[in-house]
Design an enzyme around this catalytic site. Structure first.
Site, mmCIF file in Angstrom:
data_model
loop_
_atom_site.group_PDB
_atom_site.id
_atom_site.type_symbol
_atom_site.label_atom_id
_atom_site.label_comp_id
_atom_site.label_asym_id
_atom_site.label_seq_id
_atom_site.Cartn_x
_atom_site.Cartn_y
_atom_site.Cartn_z
ATOM 1 N N LYS A 1 -12.154 -70.259 -45.369
ATOM 2 C CA LYS A 1 -12.052 -71.148 -44.265
ATOM 3 C C LYS A 1 -10.797 -70.404 -43.350
ATOM 4 C CE LYS A 1 -12.347 -75.480 -46.901
ATOM 5 N NZ LYS A 1 -11.672 -76.630 -47.430
ATOM 6 N N GLN B 1 -6.709 -78.968 -50.158
ATOM 7 C CA GLN B 1 -7.821 -78.480 -51.104
ATOM 8 C C GLN B 1 -8.117 -79.247 -52.385
ATOM 9 O OE1 GLN B 1 -10.223 -76.118 -50.028
ATOM 10 N NE2 GLN B 1 -11.177 -76.560 -52.031
ATOM 11 N N ASP C 1 -11.243 -83.597 -42.487
ATOM 12 C CA ASP C 1 -12.109 -83.627 -43.828
ATOM 13 C C ASP C 1 -12.752 -84.982 -43.848
ATOM 14 O OD1 ASP C 1 -12.628 -81.310 -45.349
ATOM 15 O OD2 ASP C 1 -10.624 -81.734 -46.512
#
Length: 304
Positions: free
Chosen positions: A53, A97, A120
């Site tokens: 990422k 995460q 997200d």
């Protein structure tokens, strides 16, 4: 006839090029999209994903920030880090995460991220907005990536039967909502580990999406001839012959199913690259909203 292999890496590169162009345009106007990633603990798979990422952010010209916290961090300390990013005008997207250590409640953490920075798409407000088709909501990156691949490959969804194996809030449920919405107009069946005679359902699928994390779950006899098969699974399987000591396997028996399906995504190189590309697209969208709001406010102050 062998299936067409869907190249998610190539499609992802196209989207990332578009993101880079939009990032450059916004930066020239004074707003550089910024993405912050919070990594708790030292999970090897998470570390690899976070590095990818970060690399993608650099390539797109975005501002990125990695916050690494020890696995012993308290939930309140993690909340403090999230609150700081919520208040930071240079950060437009925040992701925590997963997985998190057992002593931290994921639901509470995901709800702590401000919805406007939840690229997200896991905050309940964004989940709800995505469910009802409200464009203000951010759609989770993986289901958004699958929808993009369907469009890219011109795979018909109108009136088609889609079977999704899995019922997660991250992939399966938001994907079902997207597919049933006006436009795609698909008929969707959600299955899971308690479904009786799974193969009976998967054999009816014009489009089959598998997202459970069980290598080789879907065999050729479970697939309708000519179906489009999307494999979301990514499981590390020990392999002493490989330099890394493991290989990444999907949920589909690729070699066998590829001889029967019409389309199929490989693992790796299929859905995975699309997930990162769509995450970057969400981040640019978040930055664009802030930029437009600021520009509109400046014009109002100037009486324009």
């Amino acid at each position: 006839m062998a299936a067409k292999i869907i190249d998610g890496a190539a499609c992802g590169r196209e989207i990332r090029a578009e993101v880079a162009a939009e990032t450059a345009r916004l930066a020239a106007e004074g707003t550089t999209p910024g993405l912050a990633v919070i990594l708790v603990g030292a999970d090897p798979a998470s570390e690899v994903y976070v590095r990818s990422k970060t690399r993608a952010c650099h390539e797109a010209g975005m501002h990125d920030r990695l916050i690494q916290l020890p696995g012993s961090v308290t939930q309140d300390e993690l909340f403090g880090a999230i609150d700081g990013l919520n208040a930071d005008p240079e950060i437009h997207g925040i992701l925590v995460q997963l997985p998190l250590p057992p002593h931290i409640h994921p639901k509470a953490v995901l709800e702590r991220v401000h919805p406007s920075k939840d690229v997200d798409g896991f905050h309940p407000l964004n989940v709800g907005r995505a469910f009802v088709g409200d464009p203000r909501g951010f759609v989770p990156a993986t289901p958004a990536g699958i929808m993009e691949l369907l469009r890219h490959e011109r795979i018909e969804t109108h009136g088609r039967h889609v079977v999704i194996v899995g019922r997660s809030l991250i992939v399966s449920k938001p994907l079902a909502s997207l597919l049933m919405a006006p436009g795609p107009n698909a008929t969707v069946t959600l299955t899971h580990r308690h479904t009786v005679d799974l193969a009976q359902h998967t054999r009816m699928a014009d489009i089959l999406v598998v997202a459970v994390g069980k290598p080789g779950l879907i065999t050729a006899d479970m697939v309708k001839p000519g179906a489009a098969v999307f494999d979301v699974g990514t499981t590390r399987v020990p392999d002493e012959k490989h330099a890394k000591g493991y290989v990444i396997k999907g949920d589909v028996d690729f070699d066998a199913v590829a001889e029967k399906a019409g389309w199929i995504t490989p693992v790796p190189g299929g859905v995975g690259p699309m997930t990162i590309a769509m995450l970057l697209r969400n981040t640019v969208e978040a930055a664009m909203r802030v930029h437009h709001a600021r520009t509109k406010g400046e014009r109002r102050r100037m009486g324009v």
